[in-house]
Design an enzyme around this catalytic site. Structure first.
Site, PDB file in Angstrom:
ATOM      1  N   CYS A 264     -35.415 -28.625  22.077  1.00  0.00           N
ATOM      2  CA  CYS A 264     -35.443 -27.935  23.369  1.00  0.00           C
ATOM      3  C   CYS A 264     -36.827 -27.509  23.820  1.00  0.00           C
ATOM      4  CB  CYS A 264     -34.544 -26.707  23.309  1.00  0.00           C
ATOM      5  SG  CYS A 264     -32.820 -27.142  23.132  1.00  0.00           S
TER       6      CYS A 264
HETATM    7  C1  UDX Z   1     -34.054 -22.927  21.155  1.00  0.00           C
HETATM    8  C2  UDX Z   1     -33.654 -21.635  21.909  1.00  0.00           C
HETATM    9  O1  UDX Z   1     -33.806 -20.521  21.024  1.00  0.00           O
HETATM   10  C3  UDX Z   1     -32.236 -21.742  22.443  1.00  0.00           C
HETATM   11  O2  UDX Z   1     -31.916 -20.569  23.189  1.00  0.00           O
HETATM   12  C4  UDX Z   1     -32.170 -22.976  23.329  1.00  0.00           C
HETATM   13  O3  UDX Z   1     -30.949 -23.137  23.969  1.00  0.00           O
HETATM   14  C5  UDX Z   1     -32.539 -24.206  22.521  1.00  0.00           C
HETATM   15  O4  UDX Z   1     -33.870 -24.046  22.016  1.00  0.00           O
HETATM   16  P1  UDX Z   1     -33.646 -23.976  18.757  1.00  0.00           P
HETATM   17  O5  UDX Z   1     -34.425 -25.158  19.240  1.00  0.00           O
HETATM   18  O6  UDX Z   1     -32.397 -24.219  18.001  1.00  0.00           O
HETATM   19  O7  UDX Z   1     -33.254 -23.035  19.989  1.00  0.00           O
HETATM   20  O8  UDX Z   1     -34.618 -23.160  17.785  1.00  0.00           O
HETATM   21  P2  UDX Z   1     -35.288 -21.721  17.728  1.00  0.00           P
HETATM   22  O9  UDX Z   1     -34.617 -20.934  16.674  1.00  0.00           O
HETATM   23  O10 UDX Z   1     -35.415 -21.109  19.049  1.00  0.00           O
HETATM   24  O11 UDX Z   1     -36.752 -22.147  17.181  1.00  0.00           O
HETATM   25  C6  UDX Z   1     -37.536 -23.115  17.883  1.00  0.00           C
HETATM   26  C7  UDX Z   1     -38.835 -23.379  17.168  1.00  0.00           C
HETATM   27  O12 UDX Z   1     -39.718 -22.278  17.290  1.00  0.00           O
HETATM   28  C8  UDX Z   1     -38.739 -23.661  15.669  1.00  0.00           C
HETATM   29  O13 UDX Z   1     -39.591 -24.736  15.340  1.00  0.00           O
HETATM   30  C9  UDX Z   1     -39.218 -22.378  15.012  1.00  0.00           C
HETATM   31  O14 UDX Z   1     -39.795 -22.621  13.754  1.00  0.00           O
HETATM   32  C10 UDX Z   1     -40.247 -21.915  16.022  1.00  0.00           C
HETATM   33  N1  UDX Z   1     -40.476 -20.469  16.029  1.00  0.00           N
HETATM   34  C11 UDX Z   1     -39.470 -19.614  16.394  1.00  0.00           C
HETATM   35  C12 UDX Z   1     -41.732 -19.956  15.730  1.00  0.00           C
HETATM   36  O15 UDX Z   1     -42.662 -20.712  15.407  1.00  0.00           O
HETATM   37  N2  UDX Z   1     -41.930 -18.604  15.793  1.00  0.00           N
HETATM   38  C13 UDX Z   1     -40.956 -17.742  16.165  1.00  0.00           C
HETATM   39  O16 UDX Z   1     -41.222 -16.531  16.229  1.00  0.00           O
HETATM   40  C14 UDX Z   1     -39.678 -18.251  16.469  1.00  0.00           C
END
Ligand code: UDX
Length: 427
Positions: A264
């Protein structure tokens, strides 16, 4: 209510299972027979927490799957949950959406009933109005708002937590062409305890992009502050812990490190950039969010080279391949550019991930895939930590099997010890 869900990916399968849990009769439609057979056998087509339990509870009762699009004729509401992958210039590829819209139109042509089409796929503002509605109208020979209803109902589901997020949303957004369409879809969600935003179609589309772009911005912002902290000998986690206590900021999505991946954030930020450019606007913040994200894996390789010297001929262990913990999904994983750079520099790569080894093998067939972190670390000259897996937090003596105990941590999951040469990316 009778509901159809087109697409059995993580959004479609979750939506189908959760709507069944909310008491509706649900049929999930997918062209992939293997996915359909799996759902009908109560077996999840994707790795998603609690999905198996819901499928086993509802399949054969309120939930089934089929490859037959004619099932739409027997539904009150039909959700479109197909993928909208990135095209070559960052724009979204609408081919699956267009195909689904055409199939819906053809089915509606011969149906006497009033149906509401709910677009759940992530589409840039104006897509429902300018692309989806015209296709359905053309193939159904019917008029949106009069003969059938249409809403844009974005999802905010995190992979791995999708069932929980569906059942406990922060908000439900219903972009509606007309009140009748919106009211029917609002009824589907009436048992969820969440604020409901009823709005127009393109505003709902933008709410989804703005939400994901903002979360991605928080991450890149933390990473930028973290990169400066690194130079100053400051731990960015100490900084962000205090920053996040400000209620206007919140403590979430401030974890600095090697950046965001997944199906996403990268895709949605790129699509929003493309949409802005189509409008003749230069989105400076969004572009910087992507730039910082692209650079984080490069910074890890720089740190590695500073510690370990020339990578050519050296064995580098990469711990973590999934784009985040608790998933086997490697889409846009930050491990991909890191491994690519290591291979380009002549490194020998050994890897370990609790779930994602097999998925990564399709991209890098010649890398060594191990069954444990210890196996990957054996005789390694250095190690990169790319994913925030819980089990990596417990690693300790496993590092003893390395040739040189150089550990570059991209997620702040490793506990530094005196006998390892530890370096954090932003701390
Ligand atoms: C995300 C959104 O959270 C969700 O609401 C949307 O509909 C789809 O995209 P998702 O892709 O499943 O969900 O993962 P998420 O848990 O949001 O993490 C995304 C990425 O960001 C991961 O690679 C994670 O490692 C990274 N991340 C997340 C960080 O580097 N730091 C953070 O503080 C949080």
């Amino acid at each position: 209510m009778k509901v159809c869900v087109i697409g059995a990916g993580y959004v479609g399968a979750t939506t189908a299972a959760c709507l069944a849990e909310l008491g509706h009769n649900v049929c999930c439609i997918d062209i992939d027979e293997e996915k359909v057979d799996k759902i009908n056998a109560g077996s999840p087509p994707i790795h998603e927490d609690c999905l198996k339990e819901l499928l086993q509870k509802h399949v054969g009762k309120r939930l089934r799957a089929t490859t037959d699009y004619d099932t739409i004729a027997d539904s009150d509401v039909c959700f479109i949950c197909v993928g909208t992958p990135s095209g070559p210039n960052g724009e979204i590829d609408l081919s699956l959406i267009k195909a689904a819209s055409k199939s819906v139109g053809i089915t509606l042509k011969n149906s006497e009933n009033y149906h509401v089409i709910a677009v759940k796929s992530t589409v840039v503002p104006e897509t429902t109005q300018n692309v989806i509605i015209p296709i359905i109208e053309e193939h159904s020979q019917k008029k949106a708002g009069a003969d059938f209803g249409i809403v844009m109902n974005p999802e905010f589901l995190r992979e791995g937590n999708a069932i929980h997020d569906f059942m406990h949303p922060d908000r439900v957004v219903i972009g509606e062409l007309d009140e009748r369409s919106g009211e029917i879809v609002a009824q589907l969600y009436k048992d969820l305890n969440a604020p409901m935003i009823r709005i127009d179609l393109k505003t709902a589309e933008m709410i989804k992009y703005a939400s994901n772009a903002f979360l991605a911005t928080k991450i890149s912002f933390s990473n930028e502050i973290g990169n400066m902290c690194k130079m100053l000998g400051i731990d960015v986690y100490d900084v962000m812990r205090a920053v996040g206590l400000d209620q206007r900021i919140s403590p979430h999505f401030l974890q600095a490190g090697v950046g965001f991946g997944g199906s996403c954030f990268p895709k949605d930020v790129k699509a929003l950039i493309h949409k802005a450019e189509m409008l003749g606007y230069q989105p400076k913040v969004l572009k910087s969010v992507m730039d910082v994200n692209e650079e984080q894996p490069e910074r890890m390789i720089c740190l590695l080279e500073r510690r370990a010297g020339n990578i050519s001929g050296k064995k580098i262990a990469v711990l973590g391949l999934a784009f985040k913990n608790d998933t086997d999904d490697i889409r846009e994983s930050r491990a991909i550019p890191a491994i690519r750079m290591l291979l380009e520099k002549g490194g020998n790569v050994s890897t370990y991930d609790p779930l994602a080894n097999e998925n990564m093998r399709a991209i890098f067939p010649d890398v060594e895939y191990c069954h444990s972190a210890k196996d990957a670390l054996k005789d390694a000259d250095a190690c990169l930590v790319m994913t925030e897996w819980e089990e990596f937090k417990k690693l300790g003596d496993e590092f003893n099997v390395m040739k040189n105990k150089i550990v570059i941590d991209g997620r702040k999951v490793i506990t530094p010890r005196k006998d390892i040469d530890y370096e954090g990316l932003c701390w």
